[in-house]
Scaffold this motif. Sequence first.
Motif, PDB file in Angstrom:
ATOM      1  N   GLN A  88       1.040  -1.246  -0.186  1.00  0.00           N
ATOM      2  CA  GLN A  88      -0.054   0.183   0.524  1.00  0.00           C
ATOM      3  C   GLN A  88       1.359   1.196   0.123  1.00  0.00           C
ATOM      4  O   GLN A  88       0.918   2.041  -0.779  1.00  0.00           O
ATOM      5  CB  GLN A  88      -1.018   0.028   1.650  1.00  0.00           C
ATOM      6  N   TRP A  91       2.449   1.156  -3.402  1.00  0.00           N
ATOM      7  CA  TRP A  91       1.190   2.248  -4.455  1.00  0.00           C
ATOM      8  C   TRP A  91       0.927   3.096  -4.166  1.00  0.00           C
ATOM      9  O   TRP A  91       0.724   4.468  -5.290  1.00  0.00           O
ATOM     10  CB  TRP A  91       0.021   1.118  -4.122  1.00  0.00           C
ATOM     11  N   PRO A  97      -2.570   4.242  -8.515  1.00  0.00           N
ATOM     12  CA  PRO A  97      -4.181   4.325  -7.797  1.00  0.00           C
ATOM     13  C   PRO A  97      -3.997   5.536  -8.808  1.00  0.00           C
ATOM     14  O   PRO A  97      -3.868   7.144  -9.058  1.00  0.00           O
ATOM     15  CB  PRO A  97      -4.051   4.521  -7.070  1.00  0.00           C
ATOM     16  N   GLY A 100      -8.363   3.742  -9.357  1.00  0.00           N
ATOM     17  CA  GLY A 100      -8.698   2.788  -8.469  1.00  0.00           C
ATOM     18  C   GLY A 100      -8.700   1.687  -8.159  1.00  0.00           C
ATOM     19  O   GLY A 100      -9.172   0.992  -6.651  1.00  0.00           O
ATOM     20  N   GLN A 103      -7.987  -1.598  -7.562  1.00  0.00           N
ATOM     21  CA  GLN A 103      -6.710  -1.216  -7.145  1.00  0.00           C
ATOM     22  C   GLN A 103      -6.994  -2.508  -5.630  1.00  0.00           C
ATOM     23  O   GLN A 103      -6.246  -3.376  -5.591  1.00  0.00           O
ATOM     24  CB  GLN A 103      -6.575  -0.224  -5.786  1.00  0.00           C
ATOM     25  N   SER A 104      -8.097  -2.552  -5.113  1.00  0.00           N
ATOM     26  CA  SER A 104      -7.908  -4.062  -3.344  1.00  0.00           C
ATOM     27  C   SER A 104      -7.733  -4.727  -4.516  1.00  0.00           C
ATOM     28  O   SER A 104      -6.854  -6.429  -3.651  1.00  0.00           O
ATOM     29  CB  SER A 104      -9.164  -3.896  -3.453  1.00  0.00           C
ATOM     30  N   LEU A 107      -3.580  -5.759  -5.320  1.00  0.00           N
ATOM     31  CA  LEU A 107      -2.944  -5.212  -4.263  1.00  0.00           C
ATOM     32  C   LEU A 107      -3.414  -6.657  -3.460  1.00  0.00           C
ATOM     33  O   LEU A 107      -1.814  -7.462  -2.984  1.00  0.00           O
ATOM     34  CB  LEU A 107      -3.711  -4.662  -3.165  1.00  0.00           C
ATOM     35  N   CYS A 133      -6.138  -3.657 -15.221  1.00  0.00           N
ATOM     36  CA  CYS A 133      -6.305  -1.829 -14.943  1.00  0.00           C
ATOM     37  C   CYS A 133      -7.122  -0.933 -15.829  1.00  0.00           C
ATOM     38  O   CYS A 133      -5.762  -0.877 -17.068  1.00  0.00           O
ATOM     39  CB  CYS A 133      -4.962  -1.000 -14.247  1.00  0.00           C
ATOM     40  N   VAL A 141       2.834  -0.347 -11.519  1.00  0.00           N
ATOM     41  CA  VAL A 141       2.846  -1.288 -10.499  1.00  0.00           C
ATOM     42  C   VAL A 141       3.817  -2.622 -11.025  1.00  0.00           C
ATOM     43  O   VAL A 141       4.212  -2.806  -9.266  1.00  0.00           O
ATOM     44  CB  VAL A 141       1.044  -2.384 -11.221  1.00  0.00           C
TER      45      VAL A 141
END
Length: 157
Positions: A88, A91, A97, A100, A103-104, A107, A133, A141
């Motif tokens: 995080q 990132w 992001p 975004g 993102q979860s 990650l 993405c 990334v």
Amino acid sequence: MDLMINGQRRALDPKRVPDDMPLLWVLRDELGLTGTKFGCGVAACGACTVQVDGQPMRACVTPVSSAQGKAVRTIEALGTDDKPHALQQAWIEHQVPQCGYCQSGMLMAAEALLRAKPNPTDADIDAAITNLCRCGTYPRVRAAIHSAAKALRGGKA
């Protein structure tokens, strides 16, 4: 049915949660864990990626019954506001992001990769991070994953 979510046992009402309900909807609608996102519904984009027994899984196509007796980890368990996970932090530092939305899931896939391969190559990252993405931040990334890997190894190359 009971599930182990982020280290906590969670009881589910079988009248509300059929065995074939996608894990994504159990997490979001039944348990209020909205960090895991719905993207495509066919396991193509990876926005819904969570970890089941440490392995990245697409929650939109994973029946909740297949998670019973296994440890499920969502983005909510990755880090805290006070102590973000190295990924995080990376990132943020690499300005990954944009919108975004991915993102979860990204990650969660990246964290599973770094547990399996603490010093991944670009090819390792490209093979493990199959999440889409919309904003095309893939070079960021990759750089962020390398930075986090180094931080997790104590700054050693």
